[in-house]
Design a protein around this motif. Structure first.
Motif, PDB file in Angstrom:
ATOM      1  N   ARG A 230       0.822  -1.206   0.000  1.00  0.00           N
ATOM      2  CA  ARG A 230       0.000   0.000   0.000  1.00  0.00           C
ATOM      3  C   ARG A 230       0.862   1.264   0.000  1.00  0.00           C
ATOM      4  N   ASP A 231       1.902   1.263   0.813  1.00  0.00           N
ATOM      5  CA  ASP A 231       2.745   2.457   0.916  1.00  0.00           C
ATOM      6  C   ASP A 231       3.450   2.741  -0.408  1.00  0.00           C
ATOM      7  N   ALA A 232       3.892   1.697  -1.084  1.00  0.00           N
ATOM      8  CA  ALA A 232       4.580   1.887  -2.362  1.00  0.00           C
ATOM      9  C   ALA A 232       3.613   2.389  -3.431  1.00  0.00           C
ATOM     10  N   ILE A 233       2.401   1.872  -3.431  1.00  0.00           N
ATOM     11  CA  ILE A 233       1.393   2.340  -4.394  1.00  0.00           C
ATOM     12  C   ILE A 233       1.087   3.813  -4.155  1.00  0.00           C
ATOM     13  N   LEU A 234       0.908   4.185  -2.901  1.00  0.00           N
ATOM     14  CA  LEU A 234       0.614   5.578  -2.589  1.00  0.00           C
ATOM     15  C   LEU A 234       1.795   6.480  -2.962  1.00  0.00           C
ATOM     16  N   ALA A 235       3.002   6.031  -2.702  1.00  0.00           N
ATOM     17  CA  ALA A 235       4.177   6.833  -3.052  1.00  0.00           C
ATOM     18  C   ALA A 235       4.249   7.068  -4.555  1.00  0.00           C
ATOM     19  N   GLU A 236       3.958   6.054  -5.338  1.00  0.00           N
ATOM     20  CA  GLU A 236       3.940   6.214  -6.790  1.00  0.00           C
ATOM     21  C   GLU A 236       2.930   7.272  -7.214  1.00  0.00           C
ATOM     22  N   PHE A 241       0.998  13.045  -8.388  1.00  0.00           N
ATOM     23  CA  PHE A 241      -0.175  13.785  -7.906  1.00  0.00           C
ATOM     24  C   PHE A 241      -0.044  13.872  -6.385  1.00  0.00           C
ATOM     25  N   PRO A 242       0.597  14.916  -5.889  1.00  0.00           N
ATOM     26  CA  PRO A 242       0.972  14.980  -4.467  1.00  0.00           C
ATOM     27  C   PRO A 242      -0.180  14.825  -3.485  1.00  0.00           C
ATOM     28  N   GLY A 243      -1.379  15.173  -3.859  1.00  0.00           N
ATOM     29  CA  GLY A 243      -2.491  15.097  -2.910  1.00  0.00           C
ATOM     30  C   GLY A 243      -3.193  13.766  -2.842  1.00  0.00           C
ATOM     31  N   ALA A 244      -2.666  12.742  -3.504  1.00  0.00           N
ATOM     32  CA  ALA A 244      -3.328  11.435  -3.520  1.00  0.00           C
ATOM     33  C   ALA A 244      -3.453  10.866  -2.106  1.00  0.00           C
ATOM     34  N   ALA A 245      -4.536  10.124  -1.874  1.00  0.00           N
ATOM     35  CA  ALA A 245      -4.761   9.503  -0.568  1.00  0.00           C
ATOM     36  C   ALA A 245      -5.340   8.109  -0.769  1.00  0.00           C
ATOM     37  N   LEU A 246      -4.973   7.200   0.129  1.00  0.00           N
ATOM     38  CA  LEU A 246      -5.571   5.874   0.154  1.00  0.00           C
ATOM     39  C   LEU A 246      -6.863   5.915   0.970  1.00  0.00           C
ATOM     40  N   VAL A 247      -7.945   5.351   0.444  1.00  0.00           N
ATOM     41  CA  VAL A 247      -9.169   5.296   1.218  1.00  0.00           C
ATOM     42  C   VAL A 247      -9.062   4.196   2.257  1.00  0.00           C
ATOM     43  N   GLU A 248      -9.889   4.290   3.279  1.00  0.00           N
ATOM     44  CA  GLU A 248      -9.924   3.300   4.349  1.00  0.00           C
ATOM     45  C   GLU A 248     -11.378   2.912   4.600  1.00  0.00           C
ATOM     46  N   ARG A 249     -11.575   1.681   5.025  1.00  0.00           N
ATOM     47  CA  ARG A 249     -12.919   1.224   5.399  1.00  0.00           C
ATOM     48  C   ARG A 249     -13.502   2.156   6.451  1.00  0.00           C
ATOM     49  N   GLY A 250     -14.722   2.611   6.214  1.00  0.00           N
ATOM     50  CA  GLY A 250     -15.414   3.496   7.140  1.00  0.00           C
ATOM     51  C   GLY A 250     -15.182   4.974   6.912  1.00  0.00           C
ATOM     52  N   ALA A 251     -14.250   5.324   6.043  1.00  0.00           N
ATOM     53  CA  ALA A 251     -13.978   6.739   5.784  1.00  0.00           C
ATOM     54  C   ALA A 251     -15.147   7.387   5.051  1.00  0.00           C
ATOM     55  N   VAL A 252     -15.351   8.668   5.310  1.00  0.00           N
ATOM     56  CA  VAL A 252     -16.439   9.430   4.694  1.00  0.00           C
ATOM     57  C   VAL A 252     -15.843  10.672   4.053  1.00  0.00           C
ATOM     58  N   TYR A 253     -16.258  10.946   2.815  1.00  0.00           N
ATOM     59  CA  TYR A 253     -15.749  12.093   2.070  1.00  0.00           C
ATOM     60  C   TYR A 253     -16.915  12.889   1.509  1.00  0.00           C
TER      61      TYR A 253
END
Length: 255
Positions: A230-236, A241-253
């Motif tokens: 996950r960390d490597a995918i997010l780093a890529e 795209f510096p503002g990219a974020a990984l979603v998490e179960r239960g997160a609300v946007y």
């Protein structure tokens, strides 16, 4: 629009992590996107499943629709539903073969397979390239590249647009999918490498490039497989795209 992550594990559910499942809510209307392994249980932690007003399935791989059979059991056999589920059938927008494929998954035995019909509690609609109104949402399904018939989705409400890639490899259709969107919910199942099989999934880098080239406000990465880094995918993704974020179960946007 309010986006809730019910599940975001890619290809299979992970430890304590349901596969693909999301809720979009606006104007009191609750739209489900995907219904993969473990999503039904997660939905019940947050909402009454009878609150669903419609469901969209981008494609029919199990990690995106496996819990549909459980939803069918609920809608057919709950002893005290809050409404008549045959009079108020749930609209399901999915690939054209969904009524047959989902009936095959639900059929109690081989002898009854040919006679299994889910239209008593569901109202099926085939996805196409034309915008459709689903409650307050305008939803446009765009065919993408994947080993089965699959669609990316554009969901528009009150001047804001969410694009969801579904599962897809890089393809020309993605440019149309993400054009002028505000938030991109993009799968990124693995890190970038030349030997990845074509026409299956995006890498973190490819998801970041897609968001950057479209000029989206926000990139939310989902569908990371339990065996992927996950960390490597997010780093890529963040490298382009510096503002990219990984979603998490239960997160609300809020979109």
């Amino acid at each position: 629009m309010r986006l809730t992550i019910l599940g975001c594990s890619g290809s299979v559910p992970g430890p304590g992590q349901p596969a693909s499942g999301y809720l979009l809510e606006a104007d009191g209307f609750l739209l489900g996107l995907e219904f993969g392994n473990g999503v039904f249980a997660e939905l019940q932690q947050r909402r009454d499943p009878f609150d669903l007003d419609a469901l969209v399935l981008s494609h029919l791989h199990p990690d995106h629709c496996a819990d549909f059979s459980a939803l069918t059991v609920l809608r057919r056999y709950h002893p005290a539903p809050p409404y008549d589920t045959t009079a108020r059938r749930l609209p399901v927008h999915a690939p054209a073969n969904a009524p047959v494929r989902l009936a095959m998954a639900y059929a109690p035995n081989e002898a009854e397979l040919a006679e299994t019909d889910l239209s008593d509690v569901y109202e099926f609609h085939a996805l196409s390239g034309e915008p459709v109104k689903i409650g307050p949402f305008e939803v446009t399904a765009i065919p993408v590249v994947h080993p089965t018939e699959a669609f990316g989705l554009r969901v528009r409400h009150a001047g804001r647009t969410l694009a969801y890639t579904g599962d897809t490899g890089p393809c020309d259709a993605l440019a149309d999918l993400v054009r002028d969107v505000d938030v991109l919910l993009a799968e990124a199942s693995w890190t970038d490498a030349d030997d990845r099989p074509p026409g299956v999934h995006l890498s973190g880098k490819q998801a970041g490039e897609l968001a950057r080239d479209a000029g989206v406000e926000r990139l939310l990465i989902t569908h990371v497989a339990p065996w992927s880094d996950r960390d490597a995918i997010l780093a890529e993704a963040r490298a382009v795209f510096p503002g990219a974020a990984l979603v998490e179960r239960g997160a609300v946007y809020d979109v």
